[in-house]
Design a protein around this motif. Structure first.
Motif, mmCIF file in Angstrom:
data_model
loop_
_atom_site.group_PDB
_atom_site.id
_atom_site.type_symbol
_atom_site.label_atom_id
_atom_site.label_comp_id
_atom_site.label_asym_id
_atom_site.label_seq_id
_atom_site.Cartn_x
_atom_site.Cartn_y
_atom_site.Cartn_z
ATOM 1 N N THR A 1 0.832 -1.197 0.000
ATOM 2 C CA THR A 1 0.000 0.000 0.000
ATOM 3 C C THR A 1 0.871 1.254 0.000
ATOM 4 N N ILE A 2 1.955 1.223 0.820
ATOM 5 C CA ILE A 2 2.857 2.375 0.866
ATOM 6 C C ILE A 2 3.541 2.537 -0.495
ATOM 7 N N ALA A 3 3.955 1.401 -1.106
ATOM 8 C CA ALA A 3 4.589 1.470 -2.428
ATOM 9 C C ALA A 3 3.640 2.098 -3.436
ATOM 10 N N ASN A 4 2.354 1.726 -3.336
ATOM 11 C CA ASN A 4 1.370 2.294 -4.268
ATOM 12 C C ASN A 4 1.170 3.785 -4.016
ATOM 13 N N ASN A 5 1.122 4.182 -2.731
ATOM 14 C CA ASN A 5 0.970 5.603 -2.416
ATOM 15 C C ASN A 5 2.159 6.401 -2.939
ATOM 16 N N MET A 6 3.375 5.847 -2.721
ATOM 17 C CA MET A 6 4.567 6.582 -3.144
ATOM 18 C C MET A 6 4.683 6.602 -4.669
ATOM 19 N N PHE B 1 -5.212 11.509 -6.922
ATOM 20 C CA PHE B 1 -5.004 10.225 -6.262
ATOM 21 C C PHE B 1 -5.216 10.383 -4.760
ATOM 22 N N LYS B 2 -5.902 9.384 -4.155
ATOM 23 C CA LYS B 2 -6.104 9.410 -2.699
ATOM 24 C C LYS B 2 -5.307 8.284 -2.067
ATOM 25 N N SER B 3 -4.525 8.619 -1.036
ATOM 26 C CA SER B 3 -3.680 7.606 -0.422
ATOM 27 C C SER B 3 -4.519 6.619 0.386
ATOM 28 N N TYR C 1 6.697 3.521 6.476
ATOM 29 C CA TYR C 1 7.537 2.557 5.788
ATOM 30 C C TYR C 1 8.662 2.055 6.702
ATOM 31 N N ALA C 2 9.337 3.013 7.384
ATOM 32 C CA ALA C 2 10.445 2.638 8.275
ATOM 33 C C ALA C 2 9.942 1.767 9.424
ATOM 34 N N LYS C 3 8.779 2.167 10.008
ATOM 35 C CA LYS C 3 8.206 1.377 11.107
ATOM 36 C C LYS C 3 7.869 -0.029 10.633
ATOM 37 N N ASN C 4 7.317 -0.092 9.432
ATOM 38 C CA ASN C 4 6.849 -1.377 8.913
ATOM 39 C C ASN C 4 8.003 -2.354 8.690
ATOM 40 N N ILE C 5 9.147 -1.822 8.203
ATOM 41 C CA ILE C 5 10.308 -2.690 7.955
ATOM 42 C C ILE C 5 10.779 -3.308 9.276
ATOM 43 N N ILE C 6 10.883 -2.461 10.316
ATOM 44 C CA ILE C 6 11.369 -2.946 11.609
ATOM 45 C C ILE C 6 10.377 -3.958 12.188
ATOM 46 N N MET D 1 4.343 12.604 1.918
ATOM 47 C CA MET D 1 5.585 11.842 1.782
ATOM 48 C C MET D 1 6.223 11.534 3.133
ATOM 49 N N GLU D 2 6.239 12.517 4.047
ATOM 50 C CA GLU D 2 6.887 12.300 5.342
ATOM 51 C C GLU D 2 6.162 11.198 6.124
ATOM 52 N N PHE D 3 4.832 11.258 6.092
ATOM 53 C CA PHE D 3 4.037 10.248 6.787
ATOM 54 C C PHE D 3 4.297 8.857 6.211
ATOM 55 N N GLU D 4 4.319 8.776 4.895
ATOM 56 C CA GLU D 4 4.505 7.472 4.245
ATOM 57 C C GLU D 4 5.889 6.896 4.562
#
Lengths: 136, 152
Positions: free
Chosen positions: A23-28, A36-38, A106-111, A99-102
Protein backbone atom coordinates in the motif's frame (compact mmCIF):
# COMPACT_ATOMS: atom_id res chain seq x y z
CA UNK A 1 -0.19 -27.42 19.25
CA UNK A 2 1.45 -27.61 15.87
CA UNK A 3 -0.76 -25.00 14.22
CA UNK A 4 -2.01 -23.09 17.22
CA UNK A 5 -3.25 -19.54 17.44
CA UNK A 6 0.22 -18.13 18.08
CA UNK A 7 1.52 -19.11 14.68
CA UNK A 8 -1.75 -17.99 13.08
CA UNK A 9 -1.42 -14.50 14.58
CA UNK A 10 2.20 -14.27 13.44
CA UNK A 11 1.24 -15.37 9.96
CA UNK A 12 -1.54 -12.86 9.60
CA UNK A 13 0.64 -10.09 11.05
CA UNK A 14 3.27 -10.89 8.42
CA UNK A 15 0.58 -10.77 5.75
CA UNK A 16 -0.64 -7.43 7.05
CA UNK A 17 2.90 -6.00 7.11
CA UNK A 18 3.45 -7.12 3.50
CA UNK A 19 0.09 -5.63 2.49
CA UNK A 20 1.09 -2.37 4.20
CA UNK A 21 4.37 -2.38 2.28
CA UNK A 22 2.41 -2.76 -0.98
CA UNK A 23 0.00 0.00 0.00
CA UNK A 24 2.86 2.38 0.87
CA UNK A 25 4.59 1.47 -2.43
CA UNK A 26 1.37 2.29 -4.27
CA UNK A 27 0.97 5.60 -2.42
CA UNK A 28 4.57 6.58 -3.14
CA UNK A 29 4.29 5.52 -6.79
CA UNK A 30 1.38 7.96 -7.14
CA UNK A 31 3.02 10.83 -5.27
CA UNK A 32 2.51 13.17 -8.24
CA UNK A 33 -0.65 11.68 -9.76
CA UNK A 34 -3.50 14.20 -9.82
CA UNK A 35 -6.63 13.30 -7.81
CA UNK A 36 -5.00 10.23 -6.26
CA UNK A 37 -6.10 9.41 -2.70
CA UNK A 38 -3.68 7.61 -0.42
CA UNK A 39 -4.67 4.38 1.34
CA UNK A 40 -3.79 3.00 4.74
CA UNK A 41 -3.86 -0.50 6.20
CA UNK A 42 -5.72 -1.06 9.49
CA UNK A 43 -4.83 -4.30 11.19
CA UNK A 44 -3.32 -4.06 14.68
CA UNK A 45 -6.47 -2.54 16.20
CA UNK A 46 -8.62 -5.29 14.72
CA UNK A 47 -6.17 -7.90 16.01
CA UNK A 48 -6.21 -6.32 19.46
CA UNK A 49 -10.01 -6.49 19.59
CA UNK A 50 -9.86 -10.11 18.56
CA UNK A 51 -7.22 -11.08 21.16
CA UNK A 52 -8.94 -9.23 23.98
CA UNK A 53 -12.03 -11.28 23.15
CA UNK A 54 -14.38 -8.34 22.75
CA UNK A 55 -15.83 -10.03 19.70
CA UNK A 56 -15.99 -13.61 21.02
CA UNK A 57 -19.76 -13.53 21.55
CA UNK A 58 -20.44 -13.13 17.88
CA UNK A 59 -21.18 -15.83 15.37
CA UNK A 60 -18.08 -17.86 14.63
CA UNK A 61 -17.05 -18.41 11.03
CA UNK A 62 -13.80 -19.94 9.90
CA UNK A 63 -12.37 -19.39 6.48
CA UNK A 64 -10.71 -22.39 4.94
CA UNK A 65 -9.84 -20.57 1.73
CA UNK A 66 -8.52 -17.04 1.24
CA UNK A 67 -11.16 -16.42 -1.42
CA UNK A 68 -14.06 -16.95 0.96
CA UNK A 69 -15.92 -13.85 2.04
CA UNK A 70 -15.02 -13.08 5.66
CA UNK A 71 -18.14 -13.23 7.78
CA UNK A 72 -18.86 -13.20 11.46
CA UNK A 73 -16.39 -11.57 13.81
CA UNK A 74 -14.74 -14.68 15.08
CA UNK A 75 -11.35 -15.87 16.20
CA UNK A 76 -9.39 -16.47 13.08
CA UNK A 77 -11.00 -14.21 10.49
CA UNK A 78 -9.71 -10.73 11.34
CA UNK A 79 -8.04 -9.54 8.16
CA UNK A 80 -6.22 -6.29 7.40
CA UNK A 81 -8.47 -3.60 5.96
CA UNK A 82 -7.56 -0.85 3.56
CA UNK A 83 -9.07 2.52 4.34
CA UNK A 84 -8.95 5.82 2.52
CA UNK A 85 -10.01 9.33 3.37
CA UNK A 86 -11.57 10.78 0.19
CA UNK A 87 -11.82 14.33 1.60
CA UNK A 88 -8.19 14.97 2.50
CA UNK A 89 -6.34 17.30 0.14
CA UNK A 90 -2.71 18.12 0.72
CA UNK A 91 -1.56 19.24 -2.71
CA UNK A 92 -3.16 21.58 -5.15
CA UNK A 93 -3.72 18.76 -7.65
CA UNK A 94 -6.20 16.93 -5.40
CA UNK A 95 -3.53 14.43 -4.38
CA UNK A 96 -3.25 13.70 -0.66
CA UNK A 97 -0.08 11.58 -0.43
CA UNK A 98 1.99 12.85 2.51
CA UNK A 99 5.58 11.84 1.78
CA UNK A 100 6.89 12.30 5.34
CA UNK A 101 4.04 10.25 6.79
CA UNK A 102 4.50 7.47 4.25
CA UNK A 103 8.28 7.25 4.81
CA UNK A 104 7.70 7.07 8.57
CA UNK A 105 5.14 4.29 8.14
CA UNK A 106 7.54 2.56 5.79
CA UNK A 107 10.45 2.64 8.27
CA UNK A 108 8.21 1.38 11.11
CA UNK A 109 6.85 -1.38 8.91
CA UNK A 110 10.31 -2.69 7.96
CA UNK A 111 11.37 -2.95 11.61
CA UNK A 112 8.02 -4.47 12.55
CA UNK A 113 8.33 -7.06 9.79
CA UNK A 114 11.91 -7.92 10.86
CA UNK A 115 10.68 -8.50 14.41
CA UNK A 116 7.84 -10.70 13.22
CA UNK A 117 10.17 -12.85 11.11
CA UNK A 118 12.45 -13.33 14.13
CA UNK A 119 9.48 -14.33 16.29
CA UNK A 120 8.34 -16.78 13.62
CA UNK A 121 11.84 -18.22 13.28
CA UNK A 122 12.02 -18.52 17.07
CA UNK A 123 8.72 -20.39 17.11
CA UNK A 124 10.09 -22.99 14.71
CA UNK A 125 13.39 -23.21 16.62
CA UNK A 126 11.48 -24.05 19.80
CA UNK A 127 9.35 -26.56 17.93
CA UNK A 128 12.44 -28.26 16.53
CA UNK A 129 14.00 -28.34 19.97
CA UNK A 130 10.90 -30.12 21.29
CA UNK A 131 10.88 -32.62 18.42
CA UNK A 132 14.54 -33.44 18.93
CA UNK A 133 13.96 -34.01 22.64
CA UNK A 134 15.59 -30.89 24.02
CA UNK A 135 19.25 -30.89 25.10
CA UNK A 136 20.86 -34.19 24.21
CA UNK B 1 2.80 -12.90 -9.57
CA UNK B 2 1.20 -11.55 -6.45
CA UNK B 3 4.30 -11.98 -4.27
CA UNK B 4 6.14 -9.26 -6.18
CA UNK B 5 3.25 -6.80 -6.54
CA UNK B 6 4.94 -4.34 -4.17
CA UNK B 7 8.15 -4.38 -6.21
CA UNK B 8 6.31 -4.04 -9.52
CA UNK B 9 4.45 -1.05 -8.10
CA UNK B 10 7.72 0.71 -7.27
CA UNK B 11 9.19 -0.31 -10.63
CA UNK B 12 6.28 1.29 -12.48
CA UNK B 13 6.91 4.51 -10.57
CA UNK B 14 10.61 4.38 -11.48
CA UNK B 15 9.71 4.01 -15.16
CA UNK B 16 7.23 6.89 -15.01
CA UNK B 17 9.67 9.20 -13.23
CA UNK B 18 12.46 8.29 -15.64
CA UNK B 19 10.14 9.33 -18.49
CA UNK B 20 9.41 12.60 -16.70
CA UNK B 21 13.16 13.24 -16.41
CA UNK B 22 13.62 12.44 -20.11
CA UNK B 23 10.82 14.84 -21.04
CA UNK B 24 12.36 17.60 -18.94
CA UNK B 25 15.72 16.94 -20.59
CA UNK B 26 14.09 17.29 -24.02
CA UNK B 27 12.40 20.54 -22.97
CA UNK B 28 15.62 22.07 -21.65
CA UNK B 29 17.64 20.88 -24.66
CA UNK B 30 15.11 22.54 -26.98
CA UNK B 31 14.68 25.73 -24.95
CA UNK B 32 15.94 27.77 -27.92
CA UNK B 33 14.83 25.60 -30.84
CA UNK B 34 12.96 27.83 -33.28
CA UNK B 35 12.60 25.22 -36.02
CA UNK B 36 10.78 22.23 -34.54
CA UNK B 37 7.83 21.64 -36.89
CA UNK B 38 6.86 23.10 -40.23
CA UNK B 39 3.26 24.31 -40.56
CA UNK B 40 2.26 25.48 -44.07
CA UNK B 41 5.90 26.08 -44.99
CA UNK B 42 6.53 28.21 -41.88
CA UNK B 43 8.80 26.98 -39.11
CA UNK B 44 7.20 26.75 -35.66
CA UNK B 45 9.23 26.75 -32.42
CA UNK B 46 9.40 23.80 -30.05
CA UNK B 47 6.40 23.25 -27.75
CA UNK B 48 6.99 22.28 -24.14
CA UNK B 49 6.04 18.65 -23.42
CA UNK B 50 4.36 17.43 -20.24
CA UNK B 51 3.79 13.94 -18.88
CA UNK B 52 0.29 12.91 -17.79
CA UNK B 53 0.20 10.41 -14.92
CA UNK B 54 -2.68 8.26 -13.69
CA UNK B 55 -2.96 5.38 -11.21
CA UNK B 56 -2.63 1.97 -12.80
CA UNK B 57 -6.15 0.67 -12.28
CA UNK B 58 -6.62 -3.00 -11.68
CA UNK B 59 -9.66 -3.08 -13.93
CA UNK B 60 -13.33 -3.04 -12.98
CA UNK B 61 -13.80 -6.79 -12.86
CA UNK B 62 -16.23 -8.26 -10.34
CA UNK B 63 -13.36 -9.87 -8.46
CA UNK B 64 -11.50 -6.58 -8.00
CA UNK B 65 -14.63 -4.70 -6.97
CA UNK B 66 -15.49 -7.41 -4.42
CA UNK B 67 -11.94 -7.44 -3.05
CA UNK B 68 -12.08 -3.67 -2.73
CA UNK B 69 -15.48 -3.77 -1.04
CA UNK B 70 -14.31 -6.18 1.65
CA UNK B 71 -11.14 -4.15 2.14
CA UNK B 72 -8.61 -6.51 0.61
CA UNK B 73 -6.36 -6.05 -2.35
CA UNK B 74 -4.41 -9.22 -1.92
CA UNK B 75 -4.39 -11.50 -4.91
CA UNK B 76 -3.00 -10.43 -8.24
CA UNK B 77 -4.45 -6.95 -8.63
CA UNK B 78 -1.97 -4.71 -10.39
CA UNK B 79 -1.07 -1.41 -8.78
CA UNK B 80 1.27 1.46 -9.44
CA UNK B 81 1.35 4.41 -11.76
CA UNK B 82 1.43 4.76 -15.52
CA UNK B 83 2.00 7.47 -18.07
CA UNK B 84 -1.22 7.91 -20.07
CA UNK B 85 -0.01 10.60 -22.46
CA UNK B 86 2.67 13.13 -23.25
CA UNK B 87 0.80 16.41 -23.69
CA UNK B 88 1.97 19.61 -25.32
CA UNK B 89 1.81 22.87 -23.44
CA UNK B 90 -0.60 25.21 -25.27
CA UNK B 91 0.58 28.45 -23.71
CA UNK B 92 1.56 31.00 -26.43
CA UNK B 93 5.13 31.23 -27.70
CA UNK B 94 7.36 34.03 -26.49
CA UNK B 95 7.66 36.82 -29.08
CA UNK B 96 11.10 38.40 -28.94
CA UNK B 97 12.34 41.39 -30.96
CA UNK B 98 15.60 40.37 -32.66
CA UNK B 99 15.89 41.49 -36.32
CA UNK B 100 19.29 39.79 -36.71
CA UNK B 101 17.86 36.33 -36.06
CA UNK B 102 17.58 34.22 -39.23
CA UNK B 103 13.99 33.27 -38.25
CA UNK B 104 12.84 36.85 -37.66
CA UNK B 105 9.63 37.86 -39.48
CA UNK B 106 9.17 41.03 -41.56
CA UNK B 107 8.74 43.17 -38.41
CA UNK B 108 11.86 41.72 -36.81
CA UNK B 109 10.14 39.50 -34.24
CA UNK B 110 11.09 35.86 -33.53
CA UNK B 111 8.84 33.23 -31.92
CA UNK B 112 10.70 31.40 -29.15
CA UNK B 113 9.63 28.10 -27.47
CA UNK B 114 7.25 28.29 -24.50
CA UNK B 115 9.80 26.50 -22.29
CA UNK B 116 10.16 28.13 -18.86
CA UNK B 117 13.50 27.19 -17.29
CA UNK B 118 12.19 27.84 -13.77
CA UNK B 119 9.30 25.43 -14.26
CA UNK B 120 11.60 22.79 -15.74
CA UNK B 121 14.01 22.99 -12.82
CA UNK B 122 11.20 22.65 -10.27
CA UNK B 123 9.82 19.66 -12.19
CA UNK B 124 13.31 18.18 -12.39
CA UNK B 125 13.78 18.28 -8.62
CA UNK B 126 10.27 16.93 -8.03
CA UNK B 127 10.79 14.02 -10.44
CA UNK B 128 14.24 13.09 -9.16
CA UNK B 129 13.08 13.20 -5.51
CA UNK B 130 10.11 10.99 -6.38
CA UNK B 131 12.53 8.62 -8.12
CA UNK B 132 14.78 8.45 -5.05
CA UNK B 133 11.84 7.86 -2.71
CA UNK B 134 10.62 4.98 -4.83
CA UNK B 135 14.11 3.44 -4.92
CA UNK B 136 14.07 3.52 -1.10
CA UNK B 137 10.68 1.79 -1.00
CA UNK B 138 11.89 -0.81 -3.52
CA UNK B 139 14.94 -1.58 -1.37
CA UNK B 140 12.64 -1.94 1.64
CA UNK B 141 10.45 -4.47 -0.17
CA UNK B 142 13.58 -6.37 -1.12
CA UNK B 143 14.90 -6.49 2.44
CA UNK B 144 11.49 -7.63 3.76
CA UNK B 145 11.46 -10.53 1.33
CA UNK B 146 15.01 -11.49 2.26
CA UNK B 147 13.97 -11.50 5.93
CA UNK B 148 11.02 -13.74 5.11
CA UNK B 149 13.46 -16.20 3.58
CA UNK B 150 15.35 -16.32 6.88
CA UNK B 151 12.42 -18.08 8.59
CA UNK B 152 13.49 -21.69 8.83
Amino acid sequence: MLVNNHLGILERSLDAAMLRQRTIANNMANIDTPHFKSKQVVFEDLLQQEISGSSSRNLAAYRTNARHIPFGNSGITSVPRIVSNPDGIVQNSGNDVDMEFEMNEYAKNIIWYGGLTQLTAGYFTKLRSVIEGGGK
Amino acid sequence: MSMFVGMNTSASALTANRLRLDTIAANVANANTTRATQVDGVWQPYRRKMVELSPKASGQSFDNLLQGAIGMISGGSEQGVRVTAIREDNTPFKRVFDPTDPDADAEGYVLKPNVDMMKEMVDLISASRAYEANVTILNGAKSMMMKALEIK
